[in-house]
Scaffold this motif. Structure first.
Motif, PDB file in Angstrom:
ATOM      1  N   MET A 237       0.828  -1.193   0.000  1.00 12.30           N
ATOM      2  CA  MET A 237       0.000   0.000   0.000  1.00 12.30           C
ATOM      3  C   MET A 237       0.866   1.247   0.000  1.00 12.30           C
ATOM      4  SD  MET A 237      -2.987  -1.237   2.615  1.00 12.30           S
ATOM      5  CE  MET A 237      -1.920  -2.253   3.617  1.00 12.30           C
ATOM      6  N   ARG A 270      -5.523   5.883  -1.663  1.00 14.06           N
ATOM      7  CA  ARG A 270      -5.066   6.766  -0.599  1.00 14.06           C
ATOM      8  C   ARG A 270      -4.215   7.915  -1.161  1.00 14.06           C
ATOM      9  NH1 ARG A 270      -6.231   8.667   4.369  1.00 14.06           N
ATOM     10  NH2 ARG A 270      -5.214  10.597   3.758  1.00 14.06           N
ATOM     11  N   VAL A 298     -13.625   3.164   0.582  1.00  9.64           N
ATOM     12  CA  VAL A 298     -14.373   4.338   0.123  1.00  9.64           C
ATOM     13  C   VAL A 298     -13.459   5.092  -0.819  1.00  9.64           C
ATOM     14  CG1 VAL A 298     -15.628   6.393   0.794  1.00  9.64           C
ATOM     15  CG2 VAL A 298     -15.485   4.459   2.374  1.00  9.64           C
TER      16      VAL A 298
ATOM     17  N   PRO B  86      -7.401 -10.551   9.205  1.00 10.57           N
ATOM     18  CA  PRO B  86      -6.206  -9.703   9.289  1.00 10.57           C
ATOM     19  C   PRO B  86      -5.436  -9.895  10.586  1.00 10.57           C
ATOM     20  CG  PRO B  86      -8.029  -8.460   8.398  1.00 10.57           C
ATOM     21  CD  PRO B  86      -8.578  -9.810   8.768  1.00 10.57           C
ATOM     22  N   MET B 237     -16.361  -6.856   8.278  1.00 11.63           N
ATOM     23  CA  MET B 237     -16.620  -5.547   7.704  1.00 11.63           C
ATOM     24  C   MET B 237     -18.099  -5.398   7.369  1.00 11.63           C
ATOM     25  SD  MET B 237     -13.240  -5.151   5.318  1.00 11.63           S
ATOM     26  CE  MET B 237     -13.107  -6.888   4.933  1.00 11.63           C
ATOM     27  N   MET B 266     -13.469  -0.760   9.765  1.00 13.67           N
ATOM     28  CA  MET B 266     -13.457  -0.535   8.318  1.00 13.67           C
ATOM     29  C   MET B 266     -14.875  -0.549   7.787  1.00 13.67           C
ATOM     30  SD  MET B 266     -10.387  -2.608   6.429  1.00 13.67           S
ATOM     31  CE  MET B 266     -11.000  -2.066   4.818  1.00 13.67           C
ATOM     32  N   LEU B 269     -16.683   2.657   8.778  1.00 12.59           N
ATOM     33  CA  LEU B 269     -16.334   3.787   7.914  1.00 12.59           C
ATOM     34  C   LEU B 269     -17.144   3.718   6.626  1.00 12.59           C
ATOM     35  CD1 LEU B 269     -12.438   4.062   8.296  1.00 12.59           C
ATOM     36  CD2 LEU B 269     -14.214   5.468   9.349  1.00 12.59           C
ATOM     37  N   ARG B 270     -17.247   2.510   6.116  1.00 13.80           N
ATOM     38  CA  ARG B 270     -18.011   2.335   4.886  1.00 13.80           C
ATOM     39  C   ARG B 270     -19.495   2.650   5.108  1.00 13.80           C
ATOM     40  NH1 ARG B 270     -17.696   2.497  -0.531  1.00 13.80           N
ATOM     41  NH2 ARG B 270     -19.857   3.141  -0.561  1.00 13.80           N
ATOM     42  N   ALA B 273     -20.074   6.289   5.382  1.00 10.94           N
ATOM     43  CA  ALA B 273     -19.997   6.916   4.065  1.00 10.94           C
ATOM     44  C   ALA B 273     -21.296   6.689   3.295  1.00 10.94           C
ATOM     45  CB  ALA B 273     -18.807   6.360   3.288  1.00 10.94           C
ATOM     46  N   GLU B 292      -2.700  -3.625   8.963  1.00 12.72           N
ATOM     47  CA  GLU B 292      -1.930  -2.826   8.015  1.00 12.72           C
ATOM     48  C   GLU B 292      -2.782  -1.867   7.197  1.00 12.72           C
ATOM     49  OE1 GLU B 292       1.372  -4.680   5.771  1.00 12.72           O
ATOM     50  OE2 GLU B 292       0.759  -6.477   6.862  1.00 12.72           O
ATOM     51  N   GLU B 293      -3.976  -2.320   6.878  1.00 13.22           N
ATOM     52  CA  GLU B 293      -4.836  -1.513   6.019  1.00 13.22           C
ATOM     53  C   GLU B 293      -5.225  -0.191   6.662  1.00 13.22           C
ATOM     54  OE1 GLU B 293      -5.191  -4.678   6.613  1.00 13.22           O
ATOM     55  OE2 GLU B 293      -5.142  -5.681   4.669  1.00 13.22           O
ATOM     56  N   PHE B 296      -4.055   3.208   5.539  1.00 14.62           N
ATOM     57  CA  PHE B 296      -4.264   3.660   4.166  1.00 14.62           C
ATOM     58  C   PHE B 296      -5.714   3.878   3.803  1.00 14.62           C
ATOM     59  CE2 PHE B 296      -0.118   1.780   4.356  1.00 14.62           C
ATOM     60  CZ  PHE B 296       0.650   2.652   3.596  1.00 14.62           C
ATOM     61  N   LEU B 297      -6.588   3.711   4.766  1.00 19.03           N
ATOM     62  CA  LEU B 297      -7.994   3.962   4.486  1.00 19.03           C
ATOM     63  C   LEU B 297      -8.216   5.455   4.292  1.00 19.03           C
ATOM     64  CD1 LEU B 297      -9.562   1.627   7.191  1.00 19.03           C
ATOM     65  CD2 LEU B 297      -9.248   1.177   4.754  1.00 19.03           C
ATOM     66  N   VAL B 298      -9.364   5.774   3.722  1.00 17.91           N
ATOM     67  CA  VAL B 298      -9.758   7.174   3.578  1.00 17.91           C
ATOM     68  C   VAL B 298     -11.077   7.336   4.316  1.00 17.91           C
ATOM     69  CG1 VAL B 298     -10.241   9.044   1.983  1.00 17.91           C
ATOM     70  CG2 VAL B 298      -8.683   7.220   1.298  1.00 17.91           C
ATOM     71  N   GLU B 345      -6.571  10.058  10.938  1.00 20.69           N
ATOM     72  CA  GLU B 345      -7.605  11.007  10.513  1.00 20.69           C
ATOM     73  C   GLU B 345      -8.992  10.741  11.094  1.00 20.69           C
ATOM     74  OE1 GLU B 345      -5.703  11.789   6.064  1.00 20.69           O
ATOM     75  OE2 GLU B 345      -7.237  10.268   6.412  1.00 20.69           O
ATOM     76  N   ARG B 351      -2.649  11.698   8.960  1.00 23.34           N
ATOM     77  CA  ARG B 351      -2.475  10.311   8.580  1.00 23.34           C
ATOM     78  C   ARG B 351      -1.245   9.711   9.263  1.00 23.34           C
ATOM     79  NH1 ARG B 351      -0.940   6.728   4.433  1.00 23.34           N
ATOM     80  NH2 ARG B 351       0.124   8.219   3.123  1.00 23.34           N
ATOM     81  N   ARG B 352      -0.154  10.449   9.185  1.00 26.48           N
ATOM     82  CA  ARG B 352       1.063   9.938   9.825  1.00 26.48           C
ATOM     83  C   ARG B 352       1.292  10.714  11.105  1.00 26.48           C
ATOM     84  NH1 ARG B 352       3.750   6.626   6.471  1.00 26.48           N
ATOM     85  NH2 ARG B 352       2.997   6.606   4.336  1.00 26.48           N
TER      86      ARG B 352
END
Lengths: 353, 353
Positions: A237, A270, A298, B86, B237, B266, B269-270, B273, B292-293, B296-298, B345, B351-352
């Motif tokens: 990723m 992302r 998303v 995961p 999910m 996750m 979040l979906r 949205a 890990e994911e 990188f999610l939004v 976020e 993010r970081r």
DNA sequence: GAGGTTGTTTGTATCGATAAAAATCACCTC
DNA sequence: GAGGTGATTTTTATCGATACAAACAACCTC
């Protein structure tokens, strides 16, 4: 009764052997063995005596001894780069599930995609540690085909196609990539980028999928722009995100992205979000693998579903056949799975098809 | 040289034994064994003769025979619900990696979180199929503690705490959940929902994490509203998304969500949205596991990182010690990992970090 | 009751490697 | 060359289960 009843054996005491049970039941060791293995022709009263003695002593078979005698271990090896990568994790789970009903256990080797670890796994298999091996060849190349000339059951799983004398379960990489790219084109993309790993001369994922990508562009009458092919150092990723940001910031003109895996595509989504690019309005994105997460992102990620379960089931079946009939030198079989393009939001579709 | 050199043996031919090598080299079987195991006190010229014979015959040790003689298999079992979840995938990978340097292989059992499969795994271990077992107890409860009174090395991994005489590696569930919830409160949330599975009377993930959740609300002076605790049928999910949509559509008043796992988060979040709820502006979300994911999610998901690697490393170490010193009835050890809250976020962070 | 048939049980001999003890060898000292 | 010392090698006896063949038992037929 739950398997593996403890009986009343004291913990810490030396394990009872089949001989001990025989003595306790007043029969021979063979009779105990026959009871254990459910052979017919054991008188009911005898069976009861033996079962009773087994319970009293807390007897458990010694698998090592049985393996030695039978020449089988009941375990197959599965060598994959790493089990926590979404694609391989999914595959591993499917393989463990497919192996269980056949009475086969699965031992995992993580190769980290390194050639020498893959060869090491082959070696363990040859040590009769496993009855057979399912090997995901990522690091090995066609030059290593000689290593596969073993007299042990081996099934190659994955992208590369070897000429060796082993069964092989593969994905329809070229066709599926063509379909994925065509889908982007049909959705209106004219400048489709392709994110892949480095391509060797041999048949690796990146080369195969690139072939499909190029075929699709060609048959759509679109030009092949080398600037649209981006090379990643790994299928992560982080790399996907980095690459997407770089593409946008460098002013590259593109309106579609085909990613070599869903994991990379997640990073791309992302990275595009980071740079304020809207998906699917400005850029459409499609991945490959249909990992579970894709549906819930998303925007939800369009992708190629390679039918993991069938591949896994097939790999185990082929391997089991070789294990059961080691002599018959059947022609090496090749199974290429089916695939389907799953259209979701990232290419303008709805989340659920 | 690559391990497992094929030599020039013909495939399909009966495997050479240590006796065959001995004969070919003109020495005794024991000498061959000594060479294989790298014992000192083998003359260099002898070693060379033996190695030569081994190569000529394509000799490979028979692991079953060695196991029988040594009383060890060099393999440990790892019983988890499923490797492609995961959290467990990550753990499995870490365990395989931690076991490798100790010369231990890892065989995977998938229990699907069912009690009887967990007991079955214990049984296999007792069959000496494995030298030891790392068991994730999800289906078993404290009532099953008796099953753990085995004379084999077992390490329990996970949420439940057993009184049994076995080592145990656990997460700081309560503390970590308290910290996660407190983080939401500190970010301004006043109506924090908690998404969990059904809680039994015993110590399962959902109960433990609920305790932390409630403690945090209480010490922040916020009321406990039962309507804010949502019960999921599974940690997926899909369930997370469904639950989030239901919460929004039913008009539930909430401005923060603490999810029992990242996978659930996750989905949340979906689901948010889907219903047009903006994260983190309207609702803040935090998960648990730091898969890990998440990064990188939004939007990128805030979460609790339980330090998988240390837990895995610790579980293997404990098990290895029991394997090496089976007699010493050491006090059962308990290791509770550390944790950290990762702010991203979804709770208003960057993010970081 | 001899002879046959089917059903049940038991010796015996491995499977292939290694631990432990015994035997042999190499070399040195006096 | 006897005797000692340590290095090297071999012998013997398992580890625990099962294949195979032989032995034994029970029952039936003529």
């Amino acid at each position: 009764m739950v398997p593996g009843d403890l009986g009343t054996a004291d913990p810490g005491v030396i394990m009872a052997t089949i001989q001990d049970v025989a003595k306790a039941a007043g029969v021979s060791a063979m009779t105990v063995s026959n009871v254990i293995n459910g052979h017919p022709n054991v008188r009911e009263t005898t069976r009861a005596k033996v079962l009773d003695a087994m319970a009293r002593l807390g007897y458990r078979v010694n698998v090592s001894a049985r393996n030695l005698r039978k020449g089988r271990t009941g375990t197959i090896g599965l060598a994959v780069p790493e089990v926590n990568r979404p694609y391989y994790g999914r595959l591993a789970a499917a393989i463990v599930n497919a192996a269980a009903p056949l009475g086969l256990h699965v031992s995992i080797e993580q190769t980290r995609a390194r050639r020498e670890n893959e060869l090491e796994a082959l070696s363990l298999s040859r040590n009769r540690m496993y009855d057979g091996l399912i090997l995901s060849t990522v690091g090995m190349g066609p030059a290593d085909a000689d290593w596969l000339k073993v007299d042990h059951p081996v099934v190659i799983l994955g992208e590369r196609i070897f000429g060796g004398p082993v069964d092989h379960v593969a994905m329809p990489n070229v066709e599926a990539s063509r379909a994925a790219t065509r889908h982007l084109v049909e959705r209106g993309c004219r400048r489709v980028a392709f994110l892949r790993g480095s391509v060797g001369e041999d048949v690796d994922v990146s080369s195969l999928r690139r072939t499909g990508y190029r075929q699709a562009l060609k048959s759509a009458g679109l030009p092949l722009d080398p600037g649209l092919e981006q090379c990643l150092t790994s299928f992560t990723m982080a790399e996907g995100a980095r690459c997407a940001r770089r593409m946008v910031e460098s002013g590259l003109d593109f309106d579609g992205v085909f990613c070599v895996t869903d994991t990379v595509a997640m990073g791309v989504l992302r990275g595009l979000a980071d740079t304020g690019v809207r998906v699917p309005e400005q850029v459409k994105v499609i991945g490959f693998d249909n990992i579970e997460e894709s549906e819930f992102l998303v925007p939800a990620l369009s992708t190629v579903d390679p039918d993991h379960d069938t591949m896994a089931e097939r790999a185990v079946t082929l391997l089991a056949r070789r294990i059961e009939q080691p002599d018959l030198p059947r022609e090496p079989e090749e199974f290429v799975g089916r695939f389907s393009v799953v259209v979701r939001e990232s290419t303008g579709g709805h989340r659920r098809p």
